[in-house]
Structures are given as C-alpha cells and as structure tokens.
Enzyme design. Structure first.
Site, PDB file in Angstrom:
ATOM      1  N   SER A 241      62.076 -54.935  83.317  1.00  0.00           N
ATOM      2  CA  SER A 241      62.547 -56.299  83.498  1.00  0.00           C
ATOM      3  C   SER A 241      63.387 -56.756  82.299  1.00  0.00           C
ATOM      4  CB  SER A 241      61.322 -57.192  83.731  1.00  0.00           C
ATOM      5  OG  SER A 241      61.667 -58.347  84.427  1.00  0.00           O
ATOM      6  N   ASP A 468      64.130 -56.006  94.901  1.00  0.00           N
ATOM      7  CA  ASP A 468      63.491 -56.597  93.724  1.00  0.00           C
ATOM      8  C   ASP A 468      63.834 -58.081  93.658  1.00  0.00           C
ATOM      9  OD1 ASP A 468      62.956 -57.459  91.007  1.00  0.00           O
ATOM     10  OD2 ASP A 468      62.901 -55.354  90.421  1.00  0.00           O
ATOM     11  N   HIS A 496      58.907 -55.963  92.229  1.00  0.00           N
ATOM     12  CA  HIS A 496      59.608 -55.981  90.946  1.00  0.00           C
ATOM     13  C   HIS A 496      59.282 -54.732  90.140  1.00  0.00           C
ATOM     14  CE1 HIS A 496      61.612 -57.448  87.490  1.00  0.00           C
ATOM     15  NE2 HIS A 496      60.554 -57.874  86.837  1.00  0.00           N
TER      16      HIS A 496
END
Length: 527
Positions: A241, A468, A496
C-alpha cells in the site's frame, strides 16, 4: 470521519474481526482489460501531462551524516524471538546539527538453514501503520523467507513507537469520527470545516516541530541509514500500500542501493492529491460493485437481489436513514452515517469480510448498528477501552506534507462533487469532503507530484490487484511503467494487496524472487 483514506494492508482489520483465510487458485489468463495510465482518469479528472522526476541523492555520505551512518545499535530482547533497538536520525536533514529524532527498530535474526541473504525490511503502509507491529503480528513470513533473512522493521518518524504524532484526546477523537462528512446545509459544512480546523490545531499544539519533518522523503532517508547501520550494502524491502510509495521513493533516491524490492498494492507518485482521491473513490466503487454482485446472488442479501445499481441505491438509502436517525449500538455511541460509511469501506479492504458485512448491513437496516461500528473501530484502530492508536494522526501528517491539498475551500469541493459522484454514486460525496482536510493543515507541504524512474536500480517487483479498492490496479500499472527496472505481477482478484492473502501463485512468485532473485515473466497474472 476518515480524514483521508488509509493506504495500508487489511491484516489488522482481519485480525480484529477474526476472519478465516480462504484459498485462491492460481492461473495465467489475462484479467479484464483495465484502463491504462494516461492523461484522463475513469472519473474524468485530468492527470498532469508531465511531472518532474525524483532525482537521486549523491552516492557518498554527507559529512554531517557520517556519525548517524556509523552509529552502533544496542539491541535487547523484546519477546517472541525479536530484538529491539533505537536508532538516531536527524530531525531535519538539511540541518543535522539541529537535533535528533529517535526511531524504533525491531528484527528477528535469520533462523537457517541456508546462507543468510541480509536483512529484509517490511512496511504495511498507512501512512501511519506500525511496521514493528506488522512484523511481529501480521507480516507474511514463510519459513523459507525467515530462514534466509533477518526480518526487520522500523516505525517511520511520527508513527507509533517512533515519537508518534499526537492530535486529540480519545473523547475528542470519538466526536471527530462522528462528524457528518456529507453536509446537507451551510451549518453542516461549517461544522465539518471546524472539525478539520480543530484537528489540525490539536496536531500543532501536541506535536509541534515534528509535523514539519514526517515526509516520505525523510522516511526513505531514514531507511537508508538503517540499511547502513544493519550492515547491508543493499536494501531488501517488502512493502504494501502506501509502503510502496515509500519504497519507490527510496529507489528513486538511492537506485544503486536497491536490493530485492516488492511493492504490493502500488501507488502512483505522478498523481496530485485531487486525482489520487478521485481514482481511489473509483477503486472503492469497483470493490463495492464486486461485493454487490456476490451479494445479490444470495436470497438473504440485505441490499436486495435486483442489480448492483439497486444495491448501491439501497446502501445510500441506509446511509441517509442513519444521517437522520443514528442506530443504537448497545453503548453510549450511536452508529452515525459517517461511522457506517467508514465501517463499509473498512470491510471492502478484503473480500473475506463480505459475509460479516452482509450480516452487519442487515442488522443496521433493522436498527442495530453494533456490527458496523465494530468495523469502523477496526478501521480507526480504536480499542475497546476507547483509546486510539496514532494511525489517524500520522496519516494526515504525512499526506498533507507530501502533496499540496486536493481542495482549499468548500466551494472547490462543491465544484468537484459531480466528478466524485461519477466515480462512485455511493461513496463519492463522502470522499470528496474528506479530501478537504489538508486545506487547514498547520504546516505547508514540502512535496509535489513526480515521476520515479530509479534508473540503474536492480529489478523491482510491482504487484497489483485488479479490483483493489484502496490502491486501484491502474496505479500498479503506472508505477511499473515508471520504474526503469520494474516488472508488474498481477493478481486477478478482490481486496487490497495480494501477498500472503491466499494465492499460491502470487506467494510462490514473490518468494522465488526474494530467495533466488527470479523475476517473473512480463504480464504474469495469478488468480
């Protein structure tokens, strides 16, 4: 009220809700054709035609930093086979003589068998996620990786164990999260902007000069210092991320020092703040559509069985109902529209949360908001005793320093609402108003949008998931196209990030790269 959407893994959320990990099959077929990076986004926002490129720093260590690079850490046992230490770094890299910041570091030495490959640093994203907690509790650590690497983590400056940013008391944070983020009147707009101002003032009064020195560039420079202190010539790094932006920034600053780097759930550093917010809004809409498609096939779907559009309309109707009449939760706090929206968004980070999300939506429609409140609390990292981690304080502190604000006034938000609603009829308004938070930040931004090419870096593995929500797949494609040595690995799936989430194909491919340096073929797709 989420001040800005977190870019982190779903591990903490899943651990808090005790969900089981389900298996996914691997494959080599191509995913549905996605929008490729270009000048126009799916939501109609314009991308900059050309941005500056992040320039590398000199390869030699500046004289003012030598004492930091040469420092020796004092390690002590801190449980479960881990060792902990504190590393000093300059608060201000432009004036290293002006004072230090203390950064928390943890490691677990390689267990063997096999020759040691060096240290492997991990970061879960955020910004604001504790890398140390992630390493100790959630990070994917297959035995084969633990055997060959010293697993290591450092909480970035301003985060948790490393002189954390502080902003509000726990009671103040409770009130802040309940603030209506879809204002329907001038009075509600004023209440929202007052909440943003008070939040910023709290950060300024409680965190002082630290607020000016928590940028991603500074965190990347801290990582290079840790690399040297650990005795590694190259930095090996697995990040998720927001951590991919941190890793890419490191690669851009120190391309010759890149070792084996995995950037999972990638960000696109070329985008300004407004475009980033619009594209993430579209990402959550894609994730909600996937959830809705699954839900409407079930007789007990709380959003009906007609169509995904109807499901979205029913969810919007639930939010509107909660705006007028918050639901009881069995405690003093009620489930407001804002908390319910955050709870749904939290569940969309991982498809393994879908069964509970269906249950909690049904409960909320019946007037019981306890389940969605629990999801919201997990997102905010609010403990049962009412205390918050510093994640929600470090998050805007980094974001508002890295880029100029998406909006500087409520009028600009109103003008942009059609674009956000187009990106997501359900979440667009919420995301648009959330993007106003940096307008009131007490510290001016030090960064701007830019390309990162990292010319001369060793092969870098960029990983993207096709549906995502938090880091849309188009971002992974964009970052892979920027980094001169990158290869894109695609996970055709939901949720995610991809590593350690059930795809044997993804995990085996990444592990082979980390252990042997084997780069997968271009355009490899796993399911």
């Amino acid at each position: 009220m989420a001040t800005s959407r977190l870019l982190r893994t779903s591990a903490a959320f899943l651990a808090a809700t005790a969900l089981l990990i389900s298996g996914c099959s691997s494959g080599s077929s191509s995913p549905d054709d996605e929008a490729s990076p270009g000048l126009t986004t799916e939501a109609g926002a314009q991308r900059p035609a050309e941005e500056a490129t992040l320039a590398p720093l000199p390869a030699s260590t500046p004289a003012g930093l030598r004492s930091y690079y040469d420092q020796k850490l004092t390690w002590h046992a801190c449980g479960n086979g881990f060792q902990c230490a504190t590393m000093k770094a300059p608060l201000d890299y432009s004036r290293p003589e002006a004072g230090d910041i203390k950064l928390a570091v943890a490691r677990r030495k390689a267990t063997g068998p096999g020759s040691r490959l060096g240290s492997l640093l991990v970061n879960p994203g955020g910004p604001g996620g504790s890398a140390i907690d992630y390493l100790e509790q959630y990070a994917p650590q297959p035995a084969s990786i633990r055997a060959r690497y010293d697993m290591a983590a450092m909480d970035p400056r301003g985060v948790d164990h490393s002189q954390p940013i502080e902003c509000l008391s726990n009671k103040q944070m409770d009130r802040y999260t309940e603030t209506d983020q879809t204002p329907d009147s001038p009075a509600e707009v004023n209440k929202l902007t007052t909440a943003f101002r008070d939040f910023a003032k709290g950060c300024a009064s409680r965190s002082g000069k630290l607020l000016s020195h928590v940028s991603t560039v500074e965190a990347a420079r801290d990582m290079d210092m840790l690399r040297a202190v650990l005795g590694d010539k190259k930095l090996n790094f697995v990040a998720a991320s927001y951590g991919t932006f941190l890793g890419a920034t490191y690669a851009g600053l120190y391309p010759s020092r890149v070792g084996r780097m995995v950037l999972d759930g990638a960000m696109n550093p070329e985008l300004d703040s407004r475009t980033t917010n619009i594209e993430q809004t579209a990402g959550f809409d894609t994730a909600f559509t996937a959830f809705a498609k699954d839900c409407i096939k079930r007789k007990n779907c709380p959003l009906g069985t007609k169509s995904t559009q109807d499901a979205g309309e029913q969810l919007s109707a639930l939010f509107k109902k909660l705006d007028a009449h918050p639901a009881a939760t069995g405690e003093d706090r009620k489930l407001t529209e804002s908390l319910a929206g955050t709870g749904v968004i939290a569940a969309l980070y991982d498809q393994r949360a879908w069964p509970l999300l269906r249950d909690y939506l049904a409960q909320a429609k019946a007037g019981n908001g306890r389940g969605l409140l629990a999801f919201s609390d997990s997102y905010y990292e609010r403990s049962p005793n009412g205390s918050y981690s510093n994640q929600m304080y470090a998050n805007p502190a980094v974001n508002c320093l890295d880029l100029p604000p998406a909006f500087t006034s409520p009028e600009q938000v109103r003008a942009a609402l059609p674009s956000f609603r187009k990106a997501s009829p359900v979440f667009g308004e919420n995301f648009a108003w959330a993007a106003l938070n940096c307008a009131y930040w007490p510290v001016k931004p030090t960064g701007t949008a830019h390309r990162i090419e990292a010319k001369g870096a060793a092969p870098i593995l960029v990983v993207g998931t096709t549906r995502d929500p938090a880091t849309p797949y188009i971002w992974a494609k964009a970052l892979a196209s920027q980094l001169s040595s990158a290869t894109l690995l695609t996970y055709d799936g939901d949720g995610h990030t991809a590593y350690g989430r059930g795809s044997t194909c993804i995990d085996n491919t990444i592990n082979a790269y980390l252990l042997d340096g084997t780069v997968p073929p271009k355009h490899k797709v796993c399911k």
